[in-house]
Design a protein around this motif. Sequence first.
Motif, PDB file in Angstrom:
ATOM      1  N   ALA A   1      16.144 -68.682 -89.975  1.00  0.00           N
ATOM      2  CA  ALA A   1      16.653 -68.493 -91.332  1.00  0.00           C
ATOM      3  C   ALA A   1      15.964 -69.446 -92.310  1.00  0.00           C
ATOM      4  N   VAL A   2      15.818 -70.694 -91.903  1.00  0.00           N
ATOM      5  CA  VAL A   2      15.135 -71.662 -92.762  1.00  0.00           C
ATOM      6  C   VAL A   2      13.660 -71.309 -92.889  1.00  0.00           C
ATOM      7  N   GLY A   3      13.057 -70.867 -91.777  1.00  0.00           N
ATOM      8  CA  GLY A   3      11.650 -70.482 -91.807  1.00  0.00           C
ATOM      9  C   GLY A   3      11.384 -69.350 -92.775  1.00  0.00           C
ATOM     10  N   ARG A   4      12.274 -68.376 -92.830  1.00  0.00           N
ATOM     11  CA  ARG A   4      12.121 -67.286 -93.788  1.00  0.00           C
ATOM     12  C   ARG A   4      12.210 -67.801 -95.221  1.00  0.00           C
ATOM     13  N   GLU A   5      13.127 -68.724 -95.437  1.00  0.00           N
ATOM     14  CA  GLU A   5      13.350 -69.217 -96.796  1.00  0.00           C
ATOM     15  C   GLU A   5      12.180 -70.034 -97.319  1.00  0.00           C
ATOM     16  N   VAL A   6      11.501 -70.769 -96.440  1.00  0.00           N
ATOM     17  CA  VAL A   6      10.408 -71.628 -96.902  1.00  0.00           C
ATOM     18  C   VAL A   6       9.035 -70.986 -96.708  1.00  0.00           C
ATOM     19  N   GLY A   7       8.986 -69.762 -96.163  1.00  0.00           N
ATOM     20  CA  GLY A   7       7.710 -69.074 -96.039  1.00  0.00           C
ATOM     21  C   GLY A   7       6.988 -69.265 -94.727  1.00  0.00           C
ATOM     22  N   LEU A   8       7.640 -69.866 -93.739  1.00  0.00           N
ATOM     23  CA  LEU A   8       7.014 -70.017 -92.423  1.00  0.00           C
ATOM     24  C   LEU A   8       7.206 -68.781 -91.555  1.00  0.00           C
ATOM     25  N   ALA A   9       8.218 -67.990 -91.868  1.00  0.00           N
ATOM     26  CA  ALA A   9       8.484 -66.758 -91.129  1.00  0.00           C
ATOM     27  C   ALA A   9       8.374 -65.594 -92.098  1.00  0.00           C
TER      28      ALA A   9
END
Length: 574
Positions: free
Chosen positions: A214-222
């Motif tokens: 979820a955090v990865g999606r928010e910061v652009g890593l996912a």
Amino acid sequence: VDVGAEDEFRWDGADISPRDHPSLTAALETGVLCNNASLGDTPEDSGAQAVGDPLEVALLVAGRKAGLLRPALTADRPEMREEAFDADVKMMATFHQTNDGFEVAVKGAPEPVLEASTHLLTADGVQTMGPEERSAWMTRNEALAATHGLRVLALATKATSSLEDAAYADLTFIGLVGLEDPPRKDVRDAIDQCHRAGIEVVMVTGDQPVTALAVGREVGLAESDDEPVVHGSELKPPVSIGDEERQRFLQTRLFARVTPKQKLDLIGLHQDAGRIVAMTGDGVNDAPALKQADIGIAMGQRGTQVAQEAADMVLQDDAFSSIVAAVREGRAIFENIRTFVLYLMSCNVSEVMVVGAASLVGTTLPILPLQILFLNLVTDVFPALALGVGEGETDLMDRRPRNPTEPILSRQLWLRVAFYGFVFTVAVLGSLLLAQKWLRMDTDQAVTVSFLTLGFSQLWHVFNMRGPHSGLFRNEITRNPHIWGALGLCTGLMLIATYVPGLNEVLNLRAPGPSGWGLVLGMSLVPLGVGQAAKYVTSGWGSPRRGPGLPGRSVPPRTPGASGESVREGDARR
């Protein structure tokens, strides 16, 4: 139950009092008791002056909103023993003395806490926890983490008669607490800059996989919900990792439930692949990995003293964007040093070549020893110093990282030094020959013309130091006010040396006259014109290149073959 910014607790949209809900009160008390943080001295303090882990501070603030202060609770139930948080166990426990024995307060990752729990605290009292109840709570845990990106902790307790009793056995599960720790607004842009600069960002966290995703999606890593997240249980010791697994780990950008030892192994994995690794960390357990990384970066506000001492640098604002800014400044400084050296070397080599060529052909020396000394001490120094304080090209963060073993002057740059030296030599000897044969000047005047030609050629040569892909008229050189100041100062010094009595006699200079000045201006512009033409031939004029996919300097894909700096961030939200 939602805990608001004010002192309110809400359930299904309605305000409630924790005192009316024993389970909620038990959860708040456990979070406050099993805690190593501390708040400010005043009851009104909401945590601004808090000391400790932000997650534990949030638990203390929630307890304070319900009127549960740790000093009061520990006065009534003194802490007698602590089982410190263990990254392998992923739990922490404190023993508190009561009238009937001891109360154990436990907090930790949901999976191990649920596994260690045999009972469940409900509105109807304590009940036995079976597989169905355990599965239901795991589903709630995943929903909290995946839907809202919350950091989820589990809380449990038990009563015991002995301090020597096992802390993590026969627990009574109380519930889950989700803490919202949103990424800073500038993190996504900072990570995007890293990708354009050829820097891989890998998030290695102790949180569960759904939270990491979820955090990865928010910061652009996912990029999607299908982005692979490697669980710590999948990470084997480096000696037992096969080539296929090694490549998979090098490609993965999200790691969850990772222990400090595994962080150390991951750093070694990337270093063995030829990458330069920077790691951010704040805890005591991060110290070995911070030491192992090529660049250890500790948090200045949240970081422990141990982490800061093990790190190579400390972020005073705990902002990931500050790392990106530091990378850009580092690249700008290196380019300034390179430009500084290239400029001075090409100027000095030109003087050697001019004198050497004149000696070989047996003509009049176009520049005398004191004149060379004047140029070296005056006109060379100020433009070079101005180059050293430039802000750098606008596309610095659109370039691949350089090889750390690359010298300041590469072979290509040494060829440029020789090329510029040759052009200077042609211009200076040409001006001397024209002054003598065309303008019919005597030797002193002709030497003055060649001296001024060399001096002003070196001044205009500073504009050849622009980047190969920067604009012709708008670039890092023309935007540097120090360059214009240096040119004005050196021009004034050249005029003083030519016309001030006494000084011009020492330097053996004579006024060249209008025709001589015209020759100086024309011939001194030759190296500048040739230098700019060479840039056009090799690179084209172009404007500063921004973003990936531009010709000539591609940004590496996010693959294991992408060399360069690799930044590990303990938690992208910080």
